[in-house]
Design an enzyme around this catalytic site. Structure first.
Site, PDB file in Angstrom:
ATOM      1  N   CYS A  58      38.469  40.702  38.990  1.00  0.00           N
ATOM      2  CA  CYS A  58      39.335  39.917  39.967  1.00  0.00           C
ATOM      3  C   CYS A  58      39.489  40.728  41.058  1.00  0.00           C
ATOM      4  O   CYS A  58      38.968  41.868  41.077  1.00  0.00           O
ATOM      5  CB  CYS A  58      40.652  39.359  39.304  1.00  0.00           C
ATOM      6  SG  CYS A  58      41.163  38.113  40.017  1.00  0.00           S
ATOM      7  N   CYS A 113      42.490  40.130  42.866  1.00  0.00           N
ATOM      8  CA  CYS A 113      43.840  40.378  43.683  1.00  0.00           C
ATOM      9  C   CYS A 113      44.654  41.797  43.546  1.00  0.00           C
ATOM     10  O   CYS A 113      45.657  42.244  44.320  1.00  0.00           O
ATOM     11  CB  CYS A 113      44.753  39.380  42.738  1.00  0.00           C
ATOM     12  SG  CYS A 113      44.857  39.709  41.030  1.00  0.00           S
ATOM     13  N   CYS A 173      43.405  36.340  44.535  1.00  0.00           N
ATOM     14  CA  CYS A 173      42.109  36.388  43.991  1.00  0.00           C
ATOM     15  C   CYS A 173      40.696  36.199  44.387  1.00  0.00           C
ATOM     16  O   CYS A 173      39.801  36.267  43.780  1.00  0.00           O
ATOM     17  CB  CYS A 173      42.186  35.784  42.507  1.00  0.00           C
ATOM     18  SG  CYS A 173      43.994  36.094  41.713  1.00  0.00           S
ATOM     19  N   LYS A 214      43.606  29.499  32.497  1.00  0.00           N
ATOM     20  CA  LYS A 214      44.626  30.471  33.082  1.00  0.00           C
ATOM     21  C   LYS A 214      45.782  29.730  33.859  1.00  0.00           C
ATOM     22  O   LYS A 214      45.440  29.079  34.884  1.00  0.00           O
ATOM     23  CB  LYS A 214      43.920  31.626  33.672  1.00  0.00           C
ATOM     24  CG  LYS A 214      45.122  32.531  34.414  1.00  0.00           C
ATOM     25  CD  LYS A 214      44.533  33.622  34.962  1.00  0.00           C
ATOM     26  CE  LYS A 214      45.434  34.698  35.490  1.00  0.00           C
ATOM     27  NZ  LYS A 214      44.709  35.802  36.371  1.00  0.00           N
ATOM     28  N   ARG A 250      52.427  42.172  37.322  1.00  0.00           N
ATOM     29  CA  ARG A 250      52.125  42.258  38.833  1.00  0.00           C
ATOM     30  C   ARG A 250      52.672  43.433  39.547  1.00  0.00           C
ATOM     31  O   ARG A 250      52.233  44.054  40.154  1.00  0.00           O
ATOM     32  CB  ARG A 250      52.912  41.022  39.633  1.00  0.00           C
ATOM     33  CG  ARG A 250      51.746  39.782  39.169  1.00  0.00           C
ATOM     34  CD  ARG A 250      52.204  38.571  40.187  1.00  0.00           C
ATOM     35  NE  ARG A 250      51.308  37.682  39.764  1.00  0.00           N
ATOM     36  CZ  ARG A 250      51.668  36.364  39.729  1.00  0.00           C
ATOM     37  NH1 ARG A 250      52.546  35.794  40.537  1.00  0.00           N
ATOM     38  NH2 ARG A 250      50.638  35.345  39.439  1.00  0.00           N
ATOM     39  N   ARG A 274      49.794  31.141  43.488  1.00  0.00           N
ATOM     40  CA  ARG A 274      48.520  30.922  43.117  1.00  0.00           C
ATOM     41  C   ARG A 274      48.020  29.502  42.635  1.00  0.00           C
ATOM     42  O   ARG A 274      47.165  29.174  41.770  1.00  0.00           O
ATOM     43  CB  ARG A 274      48.030  32.011  42.182  1.00  0.00           C
ATOM     44  CG  ARG A 274      48.275  33.031  42.622  1.00  0.00           C
ATOM     45  CD  ARG A 274      47.299  34.399  41.733  1.00  0.00           C
ATOM     46  NE  ARG A 274      47.412  35.616  42.365  1.00  0.00           N
ATOM     47  CZ  ARG A 274      47.958  36.842  41.969  1.00  0.00           C
ATOM     48  NH1 ARG A 274      48.759  36.782  40.898  1.00  0.00           N
ATOM     49  NH2 ARG A 274      47.840  37.799  42.876  1.00  0.00           N
ATOM     50  N   LYS A 291      45.558  31.334  28.550  1.00  0.00           N
ATOM     51  CA  LYS A 291      46.519  32.450  29.154  1.00  0.00           C
ATOM     52  C   LYS A 291      47.605  31.681  29.940  1.00  0.00           C
ATOM     53  O   LYS A 291      47.065  31.016  30.766  1.00  0.00           O
ATOM     54  CB  LYS A 291      45.827  33.671  30.004  1.00  0.00           C
ATOM     55  CG  LYS A 291      46.581  34.663  30.523  1.00  0.00           C
ATOM     56  CD  LYS A 291      46.050  35.646  31.548  1.00  0.00           C
ATOM     57  CE  LYS A 291      47.114  36.444  32.080  1.00  0.00           C
ATOM     58  NZ  LYS A 291      46.474  37.601  33.164  1.00  0.00           N
ATOM     59  N   SER A 299      52.375  39.763  29.910  1.00  0.00           N
ATOM     60  CA  SER A 299      53.494  40.702  30.245  1.00  0.00           C
ATOM     61  C   SER A 299      54.804  40.226  29.950  1.00  0.00           C
ATOM     62  O   SER A 299      55.674  41.009  29.413  1.00  0.00           O
ATOM     63  CB  SER A 299      53.401  41.535  31.656  1.00  0.00           C
ATOM     64  OG  SER A 299      53.233  40.557  32.700  1.00  0.00           O
ATOM     65  N   TYR A 338      49.931  43.670  24.480  1.00  0.00           N
ATOM     66  CA  TYR A 338      50.593  45.207  24.799  1.00  0.00           C
ATOM     67  C   TYR A 338      51.261  45.656  23.329  1.00  0.00           C
ATOM     68  O   TYR A 338      51.439  46.724  23.563  1.00  0.00           O
ATOM     69  CB  TYR A 338      51.576  45.003  26.063  1.00  0.00           C
ATOM     70  CG  TYR A 338      50.928  44.515  27.117  1.00  0.00           C
ATOM     71  CD1 TYR A 338      50.159  45.297  28.094  1.00  0.00           C
ATOM     72  CD2 TYR A 338      51.153  43.241  27.562  1.00  0.00           C
ATOM     73  CE1 TYR A 338      49.658  44.860  29.043  1.00  0.00           C
ATOM     74  CE2 TYR A 338      50.541  42.814  28.832  1.00  0.00           C
ATOM     75  CZ  TYR A 338      49.710  43.545  29.477  1.00  0.00           C
ATOM     76  OH  TYR A 338      49.075  42.888  30.748  1.00  0.00           O
TER      77      TYR A 338
END
Ligand SMILES: [Zn+2]
Length: 324
Positions: free
Chosen positions: A120, A122, A130, A195, A205, A217, A248, A274, A313
């Protein structure tokens, strides 16, 4: 009239019985651990909203990759932070960028991991969008070449799988053509096909320093209210040559994961993003929930919905728990 003959509780009497009839088994085999590569040497800076997640220089990335492989996690996905951002996100395709150098270093260290790279712009653009921006608009077609070049630079460095996350129309086809023209027919594409424009990306971010500097976005990421549209996005990406498709975020989109799983016979990935991670960490730190129990329940739910592959994560923690 089924009771008293039928008693579902019979099979719940002991852990041995429950384990014997368990429908969904969580293993590390489909796990992908996300990592953030940054410039410099010996840098390891924790993301304040994501405990245990770091921005790391290449040397540190290699060390953590050894740990990840040792835990039985098969794959990592790399995100990059540039030395310098510009309008066109030039460093995204720079052979000396943090992602490209990380791939090379992981390969040279002979760490046994599949290397996936996020593709990407971004993280690399000064405006944080993006794609290419002109007069406040994110332009689709001029962005495709830049994304394809970024993917090619990852393939050249040795990536196994490239993962476009931008949501521009036609990007999977553009990347496939570019890879094939340059002899990388074996590099696979994992597309962020569905997404959504989500509030759950907040902590990322900070980690990737990729917040848009103006607007949002919504003109390219999907509206959270749409599920049928996700099937269309997935179908288009598969036509263009995607090998694996992704939904996502995961937690608020389990129905989408399930519908995609039922409709398409390709590997389905889900990104436990996240914000989903940070909510659990924050609640656990306050003693409000049992972290291990809740994480295992969430990931089991994502797998039960139909995801073969989970980007999370929590991967290292879960790998340790599953070994206990
Ligand atoms: Zn992006």
């Amino acid at each position: 009239m089924t009771f008293p003959i039928h008693r579902p509780r019979r099979l719940r009497r002991s852990e041995a019985l429950r384990g014997f009839v368990r429908e969904t088994r969580l293993t590390t085999s489909g796990f992908v651990y996300p990592m953030f590569a940054c410039p410099g040497t010996n840098v390891r800076k924790e993301v304040s909203s994501m405990p245990g997640v770091y921005q790391q220089s290449v040397d540190q990335i290699v060390q953590e990759c050894r740990e990840v492989a040792g835990l039985g996690i098969p794959a990592v996905i790399l995100f990059g932070l540039p030395r310098k951002k510009d309008e066109a996100g030039s460093e995204a395709s720079d052979a000396s960028g943090a992602v490209q150098r990380s791939i090379d270093a992981i390969r040279k260290a002979k760490v046994d991991l599949l290397i996936i790279t996020d593709v990407c712009l971004c993280e690399y653009t000064s405006h944080g969008h993006c794609g290419v921006v002109k007069d406040g608009e994110v332009l689709n077609d001029p962005t495709l070449e830049l994304l394809a070049n970024a993917a090619l630079s990852h393939a050249r460095a040795g990536a196994d799988i490239v993962a476009p996350s931008d949501m521009m129309d036609g990007r999977v086809g553009a990347i496939r053509r570019k890879l094939d023209e340059n002899g990388f027919t074996d590099v696979a594409i994992l597309s962020y096909a569905a997404k959504y424009c989500s509030g759950f990306y907040g902590p990322f971010r900070e980690a990737a320093q990729s917040a848009p500097q103006f607007g949002d976005r919504r003109s390219y990421q999907m509206d959270p209210a749409n599920a049928r549209e996700a099937l269309r996005e997935v179908a288009l990406d598969l036509e263009e040559g995607a090998d694996i498709i992704m939904v996502k975020p995961a937690l608020a989109y389990l129905d989408v994961i399930q519908r995609v799983r039922e409709r398409f016979d390709v590997p389905v990935a889900a990104y436990n993003v996240s914000g989903e991670f940070s909510m659990v960490k924050a609640a656990a730190r306050n003693g409000w929930i049992d972290e291990k129990r809740v994480v295992l329940e969430i990931l089991t739910g994502i797998r039960r919905a139909g995801a073969d592959i989970i980007l999370t994560y929590h991967a290292k923690d879960v790998a340790r728990w599953l070994k206990e």
